[in-house]
Design a protein around this motif. Structure first.
Motif, PDB file in Angstrom:
ATOM      1  N   ILE A  64      11.325   2.843   1.540  1.00  0.00           N
ATOM      2  CA  ILE A  64      11.442   3.915   2.532  1.00  0.00           C
ATOM      3  C   ILE A  64      10.139   4.697   2.655  1.00  0.00           C
ATOM      4  O   ILE A  64       9.583   4.853   3.740  1.00  0.00           O
ATOM      5  N   SER A  65       9.627   5.206   1.526  1.00  0.00           N
ATOM      6  CA  SER A  65       8.432   6.055   1.575  1.00  0.00           C
ATOM      7  C   SER A  65       7.128   5.257   1.586  1.00  0.00           C
ATOM      8  O   SER A  65       6.100   5.739   2.053  1.00  0.00           O
ATOM      9  N   GLN A  66       7.143   4.039   1.043  1.00  0.00           N
ATOM     10  CA  GLN A  66       6.020   3.110   1.054  1.00  0.00           C
ATOM     11  C   GLN A  66       4.720   3.684   0.472  1.00  0.00           C
ATOM     12  O   GLN A  66       3.708   3.785   1.168  1.00  0.00           O
ATOM     13  N   PRO A  67       4.728   4.054  -0.805  1.00  0.00           N
ATOM     14  CA  PRO A  67       3.445   4.372  -1.447  1.00  0.00           C
ATOM     15  C   PRO A  67       2.572   3.129  -1.589  1.00  0.00           C
ATOM     16  O   PRO A  67       1.353   3.227  -1.676  1.00  0.00           O
ATOM     17  N   ILE A  68       3.203   1.956  -1.629  1.00  0.00           N
ATOM     18  CA  ILE A  68       2.480   0.684  -1.617  1.00  0.00           C
ATOM     19  C   ILE A  68       3.147  -0.231  -0.604  1.00  0.00           C
ATOM     20  O   ILE A  68       4.319  -0.081  -0.282  1.00  0.00           O
ATOM     21  N   ARG A  69       2.362  -1.200  -0.120  1.00  0.00           N
ATOM     22  CA  ARG A  69       2.878  -2.191   0.827  1.00  0.00           C
ATOM     23  C   ARG A  69       2.335  -3.552   0.429  1.00  0.00           C
ATOM     24  O   ARG A  69       1.415  -3.660  -0.369  1.00  0.00           O
ATOM     25  N   LEU A  70       2.911  -4.592   1.011  1.00  0.00           N
ATOM     26  CA  LEU A  70       2.385  -5.934   0.779  1.00  0.00           C
ATOM     27  C   LEU A  70       0.936  -6.006   1.241  1.00  0.00           C
ATOM     28  O   LEU A  70       0.578  -5.479   2.299  1.00  0.00           O
ATOM     29  N   ASP A  71       0.099  -6.640   0.445  1.00  0.00           N
ATOM     30  CA  ASP A  71      -1.319  -6.863   0.732  1.00  0.00           C
ATOM     31  C   ASP A  71      -2.148  -5.589   0.625  1.00  0.00           C
ATOM     32  O   ASP A  71      -3.312  -5.577   1.025  1.00  0.00           O
ATOM     33  N   ASP A  72      -1.579  -4.503   0.080  1.00  0.00           N
ATOM     34  CA  ASP A  72      -2.378  -3.316  -0.209  1.00  0.00           C
ATOM     35  C   ASP A  72      -3.364  -3.624  -1.338  1.00  0.00           C
ATOM     36  O   ASP A  72      -3.074  -4.432  -2.225  1.00  0.00           O
ATOM     37  N   VAL A  73      -4.499  -2.963  -1.303  1.00  0.00           N
ATOM     38  CA  VAL A  73      -5.500  -3.110  -2.363  1.00  0.00           C
ATOM     39  C   VAL A  73      -5.328  -1.942  -3.331  1.00  0.00           C
ATOM     40  O   VAL A  73      -5.427  -0.778  -2.937  1.00  0.00           O
ATOM     41  N   LEU A  74      -5.056  -2.249  -4.606  1.00  0.00           N
ATOM     42  CA  LEU A  74      -4.775  -1.228  -5.605  1.00  0.00           C
ATOM     43  C   LEU A  74      -5.752  -1.330  -6.769  1.00  0.00           C
ATOM     44  O   LEU A  74      -6.278  -2.408  -7.072  1.00  0.00           O
TER      45      LEU A  74
END
Length: 313
Positions: A149-159
Motif C-alpha cells: 500500500i505505502s510502497q517504501p520499496i518497489r520492484l527494481d528499486d535500487v537500495l
C-alpha cells in the motif's frame, strides 16, 4: 489457444461435478451411502473448479492490465509501482480464496461442522494463544501488506541495505529478495523495511548524482581541471547533461580535496560515469601536472645551513 487451455481443466471438473451424482454403476450397489459419497465428491469438485476459475481470472486480469507497463524502460517508476502492488495483492487474494475454498469443503461434512462450532464456542482463549504464537508471522504478513500500500520499496528499486548495494528482485508477503551487484541474493523479512532505515536511490526518480574525489598538491590548476571535467563529460553518453561541478571541498596538511559532481540517468550509469571521470582526471594530472600529485616535503639542513640559521635568528 492459450486462453482455452487456461479454462479447459476447470470446465472439465465442473462437468464431472455435475454428472457424477447421476452415474449408475452396475457393479456397485446403488445404496444411499454411495449416493451420499458421490454428492460430497461432486460438491468438492465443484468448489475446486470455481476456485481454480477465480484464480485464473485474477491472473489473466493482472497480466492483461500490466502489459501496458514495461519494467525494462528507463523511466519505469509507474510500472514498478503497479507490479509491486499487483504481485503482493495477488498473493493475498489467492491465499484468502484458497482458505475459503478449504473451509467450504470441510463444512460439507457433518462431523467437521460440529467440530467447527465447538471451536468457535471456545475461540476466545484459543484466539489469544494463537495470537501470541503467531505474532511474528502475522507481523510479517501485515508488513507485506503495508509495503504493497505505502510502497517504501518497489520492484527494481535500487537500495543500499545492510551495507550492500543492489536491486529489489522479488517482494512477497513475508520476505524481500535484493539482487546484489555481484549477483548474490540478500533475503530480508518484510518487517525489516518497516522497522529499520535503508537507502532507496530510486524512490521518486532513477536520476542520481555521482561524486569523484581527487587529492592533489596545493599548486594544482583548478580551472584546467574544470575544463578537463567538462570535456570528459561531453564526450560520454553516460552523462545526462544536467550537473557538472568541480569544487575544492577540503584543504589538509599535505593535499587539497577536490570533488567532481556529475549526474546520470540511473545508478548503474552513474557508477560507470564516476569510474570514467576518475580515470580521466588522474590521467590528465599525470600528463599535465605531474608535480601536483600529493607529496610529502622533507627539508634536510647541513651543518653550514644550521650555523647560518642560528646567526640569522
Amino acid at each position: 489457444m492459450t486462453f482455452i487451455r487456461r479454462y479447459i481443466t476447470p470446465f472439465l471438473i465442473i462437468l464431472l461435478a455435475i454428472f457424477l451424482p447421476k452415474f449408475n454403476l452396475p457393479f456397485i450397489q446403488n445404496s444411499e451411502n454411495v449416493h451420499y459419497v458421490m454428492r460430497k465428491i461432486s460438491s468438492i469438485l465443484f468448489i475446486i473448479a470455481i476456485t481454480w476459475t477465480i484464480i485464473v481470472l485474477l491472473r489473466v486480469f493482472k497480466k492483461n492490465y500490466l502489459e501496458n507497463y514495461d519494467l525494462n524502460q528507463e523511466d519505469n517508476l509507474q510500472a514498478r509501482k503497479l507490479y509491486t502492488q499487483f504481485n503482493i495483492l495477488e498473493r493475498i487474494i489467492i491465499f484468502v480464496i484458497i482458505t475459503i475454498a478449504i473451509g467450504s469443503g470441510l463444512m460439507l461434512f457433518e462431523g467437521v461442522r460440529k467440530f467447527g462450532l465447538s471451536v468457535f464456542a471456545s475461540a476466545g482463549i484459543a484466539g489469544i494463544i494463537l495470537g501470541f504464537a503467531a505474532q511474528k508471522a502475522l507481523a510479517t504478513i501485515l508488513a507485506g501488506m503495508q509495503i504493497a500500500i505505502s510502497q517504501p520499496i518497489r520492484l527494481d528499486d535500487v537500495l543500499v541495505v545492510e551495507g550492500e548495494w543492489g536491486w529489489v528482485e522479488e517482494i512477497t508477503l513475508t520476505f524481500v529478495v535484493v539482487r546484489i551487484w555481484d549477483k548474490r541474493r540478500l533475503v530480508l523479512p518484510t518487517t525489516y523495511f518497516i522497522e529499520k532505515p535503508f537507502q532507496n536511490w530510486t524512490r521518486t526518480t532513477a536520476e542520481i548524482l555521482g561524486t569523484v574525489f581527487i587529492y592533489t598538491d596545493y599548486n594544482i590548476d583548478f580551472d584546467a581541471l574544470r575544463k578537463e571535467l567538462a570535456r570528459l563529460l561531453e564526450n560520454t553518453p553516460l552523462w545526462d547533461q544536467k550537473v557538472n561541478v568541480l569544487q575544492v571541498t577540503d584543504s589538509k596538511e599535505f593535499s587539497v580535496e577536490i570533488r567532481a559532481l556529475m549526474s546520470a540517468k540511473n545508478s548503474p550509469e552513474a557508477w560507470d560515469l564516476r569510474v570514467y571521470v576518475r580515470e580521466g582526471l588522474i590521467k590528465f594530472i599525470q600528463q599535465n601536472f605531474p608535480d601536483s600529485l600529493p607529496r610529502t616535503r622533507v627539508s634536510i639542513l647541513n651543518d653550514f645551513d644550521k650555523k647560518t640559521e642560528i646567526k640569522q635568528s
